[in-house]
Write a protein that holds these residues in place. Structure first.
Motif, PDB file in Angstrom:
ATOM      1  N   HIS A  11       0.825  -1.049  -0.198  1.00  0.00           N
ATOM      2  CA  HIS A  11      -0.022  -0.092   0.113  1.00  0.00           C
ATOM      3  C   HIS A  11       0.854   1.130   0.054  1.00  0.00           C
ATOM      4  N   ALA A  12       0.646   2.080  -0.982  1.00  0.00           N
ATOM      5  CA  ALA A  12       1.572   3.300  -1.119  1.00  0.00           C
ATOM      6  C   ALA A  12       0.530   4.450  -1.347  1.00  0.00           C
ATOM      7  N   GLN A  13       0.993   5.364  -0.167  1.00  0.00           N
ATOM      8  CA  GLN A  13       0.120   6.743  -0.174  1.00  0.00           C
ATOM      9  C   GLN A  13       0.576   7.693  -1.222  1.00  0.00           C
ATOM     10  N   LEU A  14      -0.459   8.172  -1.928  1.00  0.00           N
ATOM     11  CA  LEU A  14      -0.002   8.939  -3.088  1.00  0.00           C
ATOM     12  C   LEU A  14       0.091  10.584  -2.431  1.00  0.00           C
ATOM     13  N   LEU A  15       1.194  10.978  -3.315  1.00  0.00           N
ATOM     14  CA  LEU A  15       1.464  12.693  -2.726  1.00  0.00           C
ATOM     15  C   LEU A  15       0.573  13.479  -3.287  1.00  0.00           C
ATOM     16  N   THR A  16      -0.509  13.239  -3.486  1.00  0.00           N
ATOM     17  CA  THR A  16      -1.616  14.352  -3.936  1.00  0.00           C
ATOM     18  C   THR A  16      -1.688  15.361  -2.826  1.00  0.00           C
ATOM     19  N   GLN A  17      -2.142  16.571  -3.309  1.00  0.00           N
ATOM     20  CA  GLN A  17      -2.462  17.558  -2.364  1.00  0.00           C
ATOM     21  C   GLN A  17      -3.737  17.311  -1.645  1.00  0.00           C
ATOM     22  N   GLU A 182       8.019  10.307  -7.917  1.00  0.00           N
ATOM     23  CA  GLU A 182       7.680  11.416  -7.100  1.00  0.00           C
ATOM     24  C   GLU A 182       6.084  11.326  -6.884  1.00  0.00           C
ATOM     25  N   ILE A 183       5.822  10.002  -6.835  1.00  0.00           N
ATOM     26  CA  ILE A 183       4.247   9.894  -6.290  1.00  0.00           C
ATOM     27  C   ILE A 183       3.838   9.370  -4.867  1.00  0.00           C
ATOM     28  N   CYS A 184       5.071   8.938  -4.273  1.00  0.00           N
ATOM     29  CA  CYS A 184       4.777   8.578  -2.849  1.00  0.00           C
ATOM     30  C   CYS A 184       6.137   8.794  -2.217  1.00  0.00           C
ATOM     31  N   SER A 185       6.133   9.277  -0.724  1.00  0.00           N
ATOM     32  CA  SER A 185       7.287   9.596  -0.027  1.00  0.00           C
ATOM     33  C   SER A 185       8.202   8.377   0.381  1.00  0.00           C
ATOM     34  N   GLY A 186       7.356   7.331   0.520  1.00  0.00           N
ATOM     35  CA  GLY A 186       8.187   6.116   0.877  1.00  0.00           C
ATOM     36  C   GLY A 186       8.338   6.049   2.368  1.00  0.00           C
ATOM     37  N   ASN A 187       7.807   6.670   3.061  1.00  0.00           N
ATOM     38  CA  ASN A 187       8.412   6.843   4.402  1.00  0.00           C
ATOM     39  C   ASN A 187       7.464   5.864   5.312  1.00  0.00           C
TER      40      ASN A 187
END
Ligand code: ZN
Ligand code: MN
Length: 481
Positions: A11-17, A182-187
């Motif tokens: 599960h990867a959270q997307l870096l949308t605003q 650049e679509i997920c911070s991967g943190n």
């Protein structure tokens, strides 16, 4: 002998605003429930509207892993009750996912291997339950809906991984790929990148799959490795002792260092999926896919390959230097400015990374621009300063003052003395000062020479070229006969 068969679900959270179906911000770390609205709180009658940015990001990943993008996909409701999911269902994709049949190549050094990706779904995240187990709070649970409705990519990998370390390698490369895009911070600490792993074991050389167990919510590479190792061992021991493996969901307990079965209540799955009636089918114009394709950056595997070819780096170095786009850019700029890729790689892999680790910094925060490091490399190459001087004195001085190497050399008179005449003068001075050592040397005690070299180096505060000092001292001593 038995071998594990492993599949990962990421599960990867997307870096949308904003969130997937409403205009609320996706920012992390705000006061609980401050980023919510009727849609993401699941209030009756609120209607979802799809976030275009999330679709573009999902398509980017699909293209990067060479998956087939379905121009028409559907959202479904996955029904389950959970306190942090107030609608009573999650909007996800089921029968008609956004993309299918992708892959990533791993293990370029040993035997390269392709790991398949079955499907990529777009879905919403749930809120967060915060359990306060203190007796004085009578074990309350708090609910924070800031995360509710944040866009996620759900990536289902094929069970084609055959060892825990291969699983770690795949997951690391997958995370780097998301970061390059650049679509997920991967943190993993903040939970924006997490994975579940399923594992079964089978006799080596056979095809029939064994009963699998699933390990939920793994939030570090180390835990993934340890949990899979433990689970493989546990299953093999069960088989050998004639017991059966129960198909179940387990979790990794980092304190006990083992996987434990989760409460059966949490694994009784009957999601009754059905098409989401409040959303039209997701239609992606072919033109848009083509346009997104042109925006893809160079991907980690391509960069590693190029670094190997163009800069003649060993695979190991190329891999480390490609760990992030920023680090790769830093290396490349230094290599070009210094015209010395090998030394640039050495300096960055040892001194720069060490510095970043000690200071707990990212390369983007590193105080020296690549041109400064390149200048330092050139000064050493031109023998204006010795390598040890550069490493021990200049580099630390540069990082603390943010000054250029030449400036510091000038200010502190650090430049290396490599003029033979000047060194000869110094040698004579030291010889005169140490008559007994000279006699010992003459008498055959050759090791005294290094003492005399040390004296010259001390006299010059370490700025003389030690090899030259050695040579000149020898010559001068021999002339004394
Ligand atoms: Zn909202
Ligand atoms: Mn999911």
């Amino acid at each position: 002998m038995y071998e594990p068969v492993i599949g990962l679900e990421i599960h990867a959270q997307l870096l949308t605003q904003t969130k997937l179906f409403c205009g609320c911000s996706t920012a992390y770390g705000n006061p609980p429930n401050s980023l919510t609205c009727p849609v993401c709180l699941g209030l009756p009658g609120a209607l979802p509207v799809l976030n275009h940015e999330a679709v573009v990001m999902a398509a980017k990943l699909a293209l990067a892993v060479k998956a087939k993008i379905h121009l028409r996909s559907l959202f479904s409701r996955k029904n389950y009750f959970y306190p942090d999911s107030p609608k009573g269902y999650q909007i996800t994709q089921y029968q008609h996912p956004l993309a299918t049949e992708g892959h990533l190549r791993i293990a370029e050094d040993g035997s390269p291997k392709t790991i398949g990706i079955e499907r990529i779904n777009l879905e919403e995240d749930a809120g967060k339950s915060i359990h306060d187990g203190r007796p004085e709070s009578s074990e309350k649970t708090y609910l924070d809906f800031n995360r509710s409705g944040v866009p996620l990519l759900e990536i289902v990998g094929k069970p084609e991984i055959s060892s825990p370390s291969e699983a770690v390698e795949f997951l690391q490369l997958f995370r780097t790929t998301l970061q390059y895009l650049e679509i997920c911070s991967g943190n993993m600490e903040e939970g924006t990148f997490r994975c579940d792993a399923n594992l079964s074991v089978r006799k080596r050389g056979t095809q029939k799959m064994g009963v699998k167990t699933e390990i939920k919510n793994i939030n570090s590479f180390r835990f993934l490795q340890k949990a899979l190792e433990y689970e493989a061992r546990r299953q093999i021991e069960l088989i050998i002792s004639g017991k059966t493996i129960k198909q179940e969901t387990r979790s990794w307990d980092e304190h006990q260092n083992k996987t434990l079965p989760m409460r059966s209540k949490e694994e009784a799955h009957d999601y009754r999926y059905f098409p989401e009636p409040d959303l039209p089918p997701l239609v992606i114009p072919e033109k848009l896919v083509k346009r997104i394709k042109t925006t893809l950056p160079e991907l980690p595997q391509e960069k590693i390959e190029r670094f190997k070819q163009k800069y003649k780096l060993p695979l190991y170095n190329a891999k480390i230097l490609s760990a992030s786009r920023d680090l790769a850019d830093y290396f490349e700029k230094t290599a070009i400015a210094s015209k010395n890729p090998k030394q640039s790689s050495n300096w960055i892999m040892r001194d720069v990374l060490q510095y970043l680790k000690e200071e707990n910094m990212e390369i983007s925060q590193f105080p020296l621009p690549p041109e400064y490091l390149a200048e330092l490399i050139l000064l050493v190459k031109k023998k204006e300063i010795s390598l040890s001087m550069a490493k021990e004195k200049l580099f630390p001085r540069m990082t603390s003052t943010r000054k250029r190497a030449v400036e510091i050399v000038k200010e502190e008179e650090l430049s290396q003395i490599s003029d033979p005449c000047q060194i000869e003068k110094l040698a004579l001075k030291i010889i005169k000062r140490n008559p007994r050592s000279v006699q010992q040397y003459k008498g055959g005690k050759a090791q005294v020479l290094s003492f005399l070299v040390g004296q010259v180096m001390k006299e010059t505060k370490g700025t003389a070229n030690p090899l030259l000092v050695n040579k000149v001292l020898k010559q001068t001593l021999n002339k004394l006969k």
